[in-house]
Design an enzyme around this catalytic site. Structure first.
Site, PDB file in Angstrom:
ATOM      1  CG  HIS A  40      -1.857  -1.099   1.360  1.00 51.26           C
ATOM      2  ND1 HIS A  40      -1.724  -2.074   2.325  1.00 51.26           N
ATOM      3  CD2 HIS A  40      -2.959  -1.423   0.646  1.00 51.26           C
ATOM      4  CE1 HIS A  40      -2.713  -2.942   2.211  1.00 51.26           C
ATOM      5  NE2 HIS A  40      -3.482  -2.571   1.196  1.00 51.26           N
ATOM      6  CE  LYS A 152      -1.881 -10.460  -3.021  1.00 53.41           C
ATOM      7  NZ  LYS A 152      -3.164 -10.441  -2.309  1.00 53.41           N
TER       8      LYS A 152
END
Length: 282
Positions: A40, A152
């Site tokens: 993140h 991802k």
């Protein structure tokens, strides 16, 4: 280091964004469900590198969880998330409650067809409708120049790119590389569910994706047999179930017989109560 501004309402989010807009700054939105990790934070850095003011949302979206999934157990650490965001230079954190995001029955939803027919779609019915709807709402709330998402969740990335394209949204959807642990495991908030033994077993997923990619690159081998062999190897390594392991077109996500052009090897597999997904480029 400038302080992080935390907002809880759509009105406050728009006011905070407008303060940067009025002085000519561009805005980059990083939608998250919290429990932040290096993956993140790399999105925050990506926004900064492009000159955007990073705006991160933290919202565990009930609409994208099925009835038997881990909505209640999904890890939450709001104070820790705010500290991480501030340390990275994020300027605004939007952390609404469910009633702010969905103040009444959500009669309007966003469905992206075709791209959700394969991979995670059949195993998580309604998931991508929930993702597309909440991201559409977040984009309308913040009105960023760019939205940042990790590769991802590659299927999610392609779904959101298509949504923005088909709905003529004035936003660029930016895909950022998957961030991995030193041993290759893709970073995920759900990795904390893994026991030490399961964590060791999980490394086989990335290894087998690479085995398949090497086998099928440039059309050297048929995709289905290579993927089937890798699926068996994962079960032998200790995975409880392989939901899918397949080679797909990088844009349409349609399964491929041979990988002659841009493609991804993608997989979802379970160890204990943990569902892991990963993918790599061919």
């Amino acid at each position: 280091m400038k302080a992080l501004t935390v907002v809880r309402s759509v009105a406050d989010l728009r006011r905070a964004v407008a303060e940067h807009r009025t002085v000519g700054r561009t805005v980059g939105l990083i939608p998250t469900m919290g429990a932040l990790h290096e993956g993140h934070l790399s999105l925050v850095r990506g926004a900064l590198e492009r000159g955007d003011v990073p705006v991160a949302s933290i919202f565990v979206n009930p609409m994208q969880f099925g009835p038997n999934e881990d909505f209640g157990a999904y890890p939450r650490d709001e104070a820790g998330d705010f500290a991480k965001l501030e340390a990275e230079g994020c300027r605004i954190a939007y952390a609404p409650v469910v009633e702010e995001m969905y103040p009444g029955p959500q009669l309007t939803t966003v469905t992206v067809a075709s791209l959700t027919d394969h991979l995670c779609g059949p195993f998580r019915p309604g998931h991508f409708e929930g993702v597309a709807t909440v991201v559409c709402k977040l984009l309308m709330m913040a009105m960023p120049d760019r939205g940042y998402f990790g590769e991802k969740d590659y299927q999610q990335l392609q779904v959101l790119k298509r949504m923005a394209r088909d709905l003529d949204m004035p936003v660029e959807i930016v895909g950022m590389p998957t961030i991995r642990e030193p041993d290759g495991l893709a970073m995920s908030s759900r990795n904390r569910y893994l026991s030490p033994a399961e964590r060791k077993t999980a490394l086989a997923l990335y290894r087998q994706l690479n085995v398949v990619a090497d086998a099928v690159r440039d059309g050297k081998a048929a995709c289905a047999p290579a993927a089937a062999q890798a699926s068996r190897a994962l079960v032998e390594a200790g995975f409880d179930k392989v939901e899918y392991l397949t080679v797909v077109d990088a844009e349409s996500l349609a399964p491929l017989d041979h990988a002659g052009g841009p493609a991804r090897v993608a997989a979802a597999a379970r160890i204990g109560r943990t569902r892991l997904i990963d993918n790599i480029a061919v």
